[in-house]
Scaffold this motif. Structure first.
Motif, PDB file in Angstrom:
ATOM      1  N   LEU A 198      19.478  -1.444  19.109  1.00 19.36           N
ATOM      2  CA  LEU A 198      18.494  -0.660  18.360  1.00 19.36           C
ATOM      3  C   LEU A 198      18.566  -0.982  16.867  1.00 19.36           C
ATOM      4  CD1 LEU A 198      16.347   1.616  18.257  1.00 19.36           C
ATOM      5  CD2 LEU A 198      18.244   3.179  17.823  1.00 19.36           C
ATOM      6  N   VAL A 199      19.781  -1.140  16.358  1.00 11.65           N
ATOM      7  CA  VAL A 199      19.948  -1.456  14.931  1.00 11.65           C
ATOM      8  C   VAL A 199      19.267  -2.783  14.614  1.00 11.65           C
ATOM      9  CG1 VAL A 199      21.625  -1.961  13.122  1.00 11.65           C
ATOM     10  CG2 VAL A 199      22.064  -0.108  14.739  1.00 11.65           C
ATOM     11  N   ARG A 200      19.430  -3.778  15.492  1.00 12.34           N
ATOM     12  CA  ARG A 200      18.783  -5.081  15.285  1.00 12.34           C
ATOM     13  C   ARG A 200      17.264  -4.945  15.274  1.00 12.34           C
ATOM     14  NH1 ARG A 200      21.107  -9.842  16.228  1.00 12.34           N
ATOM     15  NH2 ARG A 200      19.335 -10.605  17.434  1.00 12.34           N
ATOM     16  N   ILE A 201      16.722  -4.172  16.194  1.00 13.87           N
ATOM     17  CA  ILE A 201      15.268  -3.990  16.273  1.00 13.87           C
ATOM     18  C   ILE A 201      14.745  -3.312  15.008  1.00 13.87           C
ATOM     19  CG2 ILE A 201      13.425  -2.749  17.482  1.00 13.87           C
ATOM     20  CD1 ILE A 201      15.066  -3.251  20.075  1.00 13.87           C
ATOM     21  N   VAL A 202      15.410  -2.245  14.602  1.00 15.36           N
ATOM     22  CA  VAL A 202      14.980  -1.526  13.390  1.00 15.36           C
ATOM     23  C   VAL A 202      15.086  -2.436  12.176  1.00 15.36           C
ATOM     24  CG1 VAL A 202      15.542   0.394  11.852  1.00 15.36           C
ATOM     25  CG2 VAL A 202      15.501   0.759  14.322  1.00 15.36           C
ATOM     26  N   LEU A 203      16.182  -3.194  12.073  1.00 14.27           N
ATOM     27  CA  LEU A 203      16.357  -4.112  10.943  1.00 14.27           C
ATOM     28  C   LEU A 203      15.221  -5.130  10.905  1.00 14.27           C
ATOM     29  CD1 LEU A 203      18.062  -5.285   8.611  1.00 14.27           C
ATOM     30  CD2 LEU A 203      19.207  -6.678  10.330  1.00 14.27           C
ATOM     31  N   LEU A 204      14.887  -5.717  12.043  1.00 15.75           N
ATOM     32  CA  LEU A 204      13.816  -6.714  12.070  1.00 15.75           C
ATOM     33  C   LEU A 204      12.458  -6.104  11.749  1.00 15.75           C
ATOM     34  CD1 LEU A 204      14.946  -8.851  15.112  1.00 15.75           C
ATOM     35  CD2 LEU A 204      14.915  -9.526  12.711  1.00 15.75           C
ATOM     36  N   VAL A 205      12.192  -4.897  12.230  1.00 14.65           N
ATOM     37  CA  VAL A 205      10.926  -4.228  11.898  1.00 14.65           C
ATOM     38  C   VAL A 205      10.827  -3.991  10.391  1.00 14.65           C
ATOM     39  CG1 VAL A 205       9.644  -2.053  12.121  1.00 14.65           C
ATOM     40  CG2 VAL A 205      10.564  -3.174  14.160  1.00 14.65           C
ATOM     41  N   VAL A 206      11.907  -3.528   9.793  1.00 13.65           N
ATOM     42  CA  VAL A 206      11.910  -3.279   8.345  1.00 13.65           C
ATOM     43  C   VAL A 206      11.745  -4.581   7.577  1.00 13.65           C
ATOM     44  CG1 VAL A 206      13.347  -2.511   6.416  1.00 13.65           C
ATOM     45  CG2 VAL A 206      13.211  -1.125   8.481  1.00 13.65           C
ATOM     46  N   VAL A 207      12.476  -5.626   7.965  1.00  8.46           N
ATOM     47  CA  VAL A 207      12.382  -6.910   7.264  1.00  8.46           C
ATOM     48  C   VAL A 207      10.969  -7.470   7.348  1.00  8.46           C
ATOM     49  CG1 VAL A 207      13.107  -9.327   7.366  1.00  8.46           C
ATOM     50  CG2 VAL A 207      14.813  -7.527   7.404  1.00  8.46           C
ATOM     51  N   PHE A 208      10.380  -7.490   8.550  1.00  9.86           N
ATOM     52  CA  PHE A 208       9.034  -8.036   8.685  1.00  9.86           C
ATOM     53  C   PHE A 208       7.990  -7.172   7.972  1.00  9.86           C
ATOM     54  CE2 PHE A 208      10.770 -10.409  12.433  1.00  9.86           C
ATOM     55  CZ  PHE A 208      10.642 -11.654  11.852  1.00  9.86           C
ATOM     56  N   THR A 209       8.206  -5.876   7.912  1.00  8.04           N
ATOM     57  CA  THR A 209       7.298  -5.012   7.152  1.00  8.04           C
ATOM     58  C   THR A 209       7.415  -5.300   5.656  1.00  8.04           C
ATOM     59  OG1 THR A 209       7.496  -3.290   8.838  1.00  8.04           O
ATOM     60  CG2 THR A 209       6.668  -2.611   6.677  1.00  8.04           C
ATOM     61  N   LEU A 210       8.647  -5.494   5.187  1.00  6.86           N
ATOM     62  CA  LEU A 210       8.847  -5.810   3.772  1.00  6.86           C
ATOM     63  C   LEU A 210       8.269  -7.168   3.403  1.00  6.86           C
ATOM     64  CD1 LEU A 210      12.473  -4.477   3.195  1.00  6.86           C
ATOM     65  CD2 LEU A 210      10.358  -3.558   2.239  1.00  6.86           C
ATOM     66  N   VAL A 211       8.201  -8.080   4.339  1.00  7.31           N
ATOM     67  CA  VAL A 211       7.591  -9.386   4.085  1.00  7.31           C
ATOM     68  C   VAL A 211       6.068  -9.288   4.188  1.00  7.31           C
ATOM     69  CG1 VAL A 211       7.323 -11.723   5.009  1.00  7.31           C
ATOM     70  CG2 VAL A 211       9.595 -10.721   4.796  1.00  7.31           C
ATOM     71  N   ALA A 212       5.577  -8.558   5.176  1.00  8.34           N
ATOM     72  CA  ALA A 212       4.134  -8.489   5.422  1.00  8.34           C
ATOM     73  C   ALA A 212       3.385  -7.793   4.290  1.00  8.34           C
ATOM     74  CB  ALA A 212       3.864  -7.767   6.742  1.00  8.34           C
ATOM     75  N   ASN A 213       3.965  -6.754   3.721  1.00  7.39           N
ATOM     76  CA  ASN A 213       3.255  -6.002   2.691  1.00  7.39           C
ATOM     77  C   ASN A 213       2.968  -6.856   1.456  1.00  7.39           C
ATOM     78  OD1 ASN A 213       2.059  -3.805   1.397  1.00  7.39           O
ATOM     79  ND2 ASN A 213       3.995  -3.214   0.474  1.00  7.39           N
ATOM     80  N   PRO A 214       3.963  -7.476   0.814  1.00  8.12           N
ATOM     81  CA  PRO A 214       3.620  -8.305  -0.351  1.00  8.12           C
ATOM     82  C   PRO A 214       2.779  -9.528   0.029  1.00  8.12           C
ATOM     83  CG  PRO A 214       6.018  -8.145  -0.103  1.00  8.12           C
ATOM     84  CD  PRO A 214       5.396  -7.363   0.993  1.00  8.12           C
ATOM     85  N   ALA A 215       2.986 -10.062   1.238  1.00  2.00           N
ATOM     86  CA  ALA A 215       2.172 -11.203   1.666  1.00  2.00           C
ATOM     87  C   ALA A 215       0.708 -10.787   1.763  1.00  2.00           C
ATOM     88  CB  ALA A 215       2.677 -11.728   3.007  1.00  2.00           C
ATOM     89  N   TYR A 216       0.456  -9.613   2.302  1.00  2.47           N
ATOM     90  CA  TYR A 216      -0.918  -9.111   2.409  1.00  2.47           C
ATOM     91  C   TYR A 216      -1.511  -8.864   1.017  1.00  2.47           C
ATOM     92  CZ  TYR A 216      -4.873  -6.134   3.454  1.00  2.47           C
ATOM     93  OH  TYR A 216      -6.125  -5.584   3.495  1.00  2.47           O
ATOM     94  N   GLU A 217      -0.697  -8.316   0.104  1.00  4.77           N
ATOM     95  CA  GLU A 217      -1.199  -8.035  -1.242  1.00  4.77           C
ATOM     96  C   GLU A 217      -1.470  -9.300  -2.031  1.00  4.77           C
ATOM     97  OE1 GLU A 217       1.613  -5.385  -3.037  1.00  4.77           O
ATOM     98  OE2 GLU A 217       1.025  -3.702  -1.768  1.00  4.77           O
ATOM     99  N   GLN A 218      -0.681 -10.354  -1.778  1.00  2.00           N
ATOM    100  CA  GLN A 218      -0.898 -11.615  -2.502  1.00  2.00           C
ATOM    101  C   GLN A 218      -2.042 -12.421  -1.913  1.00  2.00           C
ATOM    102  OE1 GLN A 218       2.779 -13.752  -2.635  1.00  2.00           O
ATOM    103  NE2 GLN A 218       3.434 -12.742  -4.506  1.00  2.00           N
ATOM    104  N   TRP A 219      -2.146 -12.448  -0.592  1.00  4.65           N
ATOM    105  CA  TRP A 219      -3.135 -13.253   0.090  1.00  4.65           C
ATOM    106  C   TRP A 219      -3.975 -12.380   1.008  1.00  4.65           C
ATOM    107  CZ3 TRP A 219       2.131 -14.959   0.493  1.00  4.65           C
ATOM    108  CH2 TRP A 219       2.457 -15.915  -0.458  1.00  4.65           C
ATOM    109  N   PRO A 220      -4.902 -11.610   0.444  1.00  2.98           N
ATOM    110  CA  PRO A 220      -5.691 -10.710   1.303  1.00  2.98           C
ATOM    111  C   PRO A 220      -6.557 -11.507   2.287  1.00  2.98           C
ATOM    112  CG  PRO A 220      -6.497 -10.652  -0.964  1.00  2.98           C
ATOM    113  CD  PRO A 220      -5.284 -11.538  -0.951  1.00  2.98           C
ATOM    114  N   ALA A 221      -6.757 -10.897   3.430  1.00  4.04           N
ATOM    115  CA  ALA A 221      -7.530 -11.552   4.488  1.00  4.04           C
ATOM    116  C   ALA A 221      -9.012 -11.502   4.199  1.00  4.04           C
ATOM    117  CB  ALA A 221      -7.227 -10.892   5.828  1.00  4.04           C
TER     118      ALA A 221
END
Length: 119
Positions: free
Chosen positions: A96-119
């Motif tokens: 569970l810790v691994r899953i939560v860690l990966l969800v948080v990491v990918f969310t932290l990457v996706a948010n600035p990526a979306y803000e820099q390169w909007p679809a």
């Protein structure tokens, strides 16, 4: 830069399933503990110097005027969340810790990526 580091963390967690579950090899000696502390301090200092400008200044400014009622409430909820999180992690295990860690990491990457390169 932060997105690259976060993706590196995600790759490490995905590619090494035993990361965080296997005991450290060899005995824990004073020398190993001091080396680990030194490396952690070096890494934190490097990150702070490269990415986190003025951390000390912000801490001094933040601690000069404390709003005690909101701070007390925040501390209470922080304690409750930490206790709940630790108990859940101990009960459910490292999977569970691994899953939560990966969800948080990918969310932290996706948010600035979306803000820099909007679809």
């Amino acid at each position: 830069m932060i997105m690259v580091v976060l993706l590196g963390v995600a790759a490490l967690v995905i590619l090494r399933p035993s990361f965080g579950t296997a005991p450290a090899p060899g005995p824990v000696t004073r020398r190993r503990v001091l080396a680990a502390i030194g490396l952690a301090g070096l890494g934190i200092g490097f990150h702070d110097g490269l990415v986190g400008p003025g951390t000390g200044t912000f801490l001094v400014l933040a601690l000069t005027a404390v709003l005690w009622q909101p701070a007390g409430l925040m501390a209470l909820f922080d304690l409750a969340g930490g206790t709940l999180g630790a108990r859940t992690a101990l009960k459910k295990g490292s999977g569970l810790v691994r899953i939560v860690l990966l969800v948080v990491v990918f969310t932290l990457v996706a948010n600035p990526a979306y803000e820099q390169w909007p679809a």
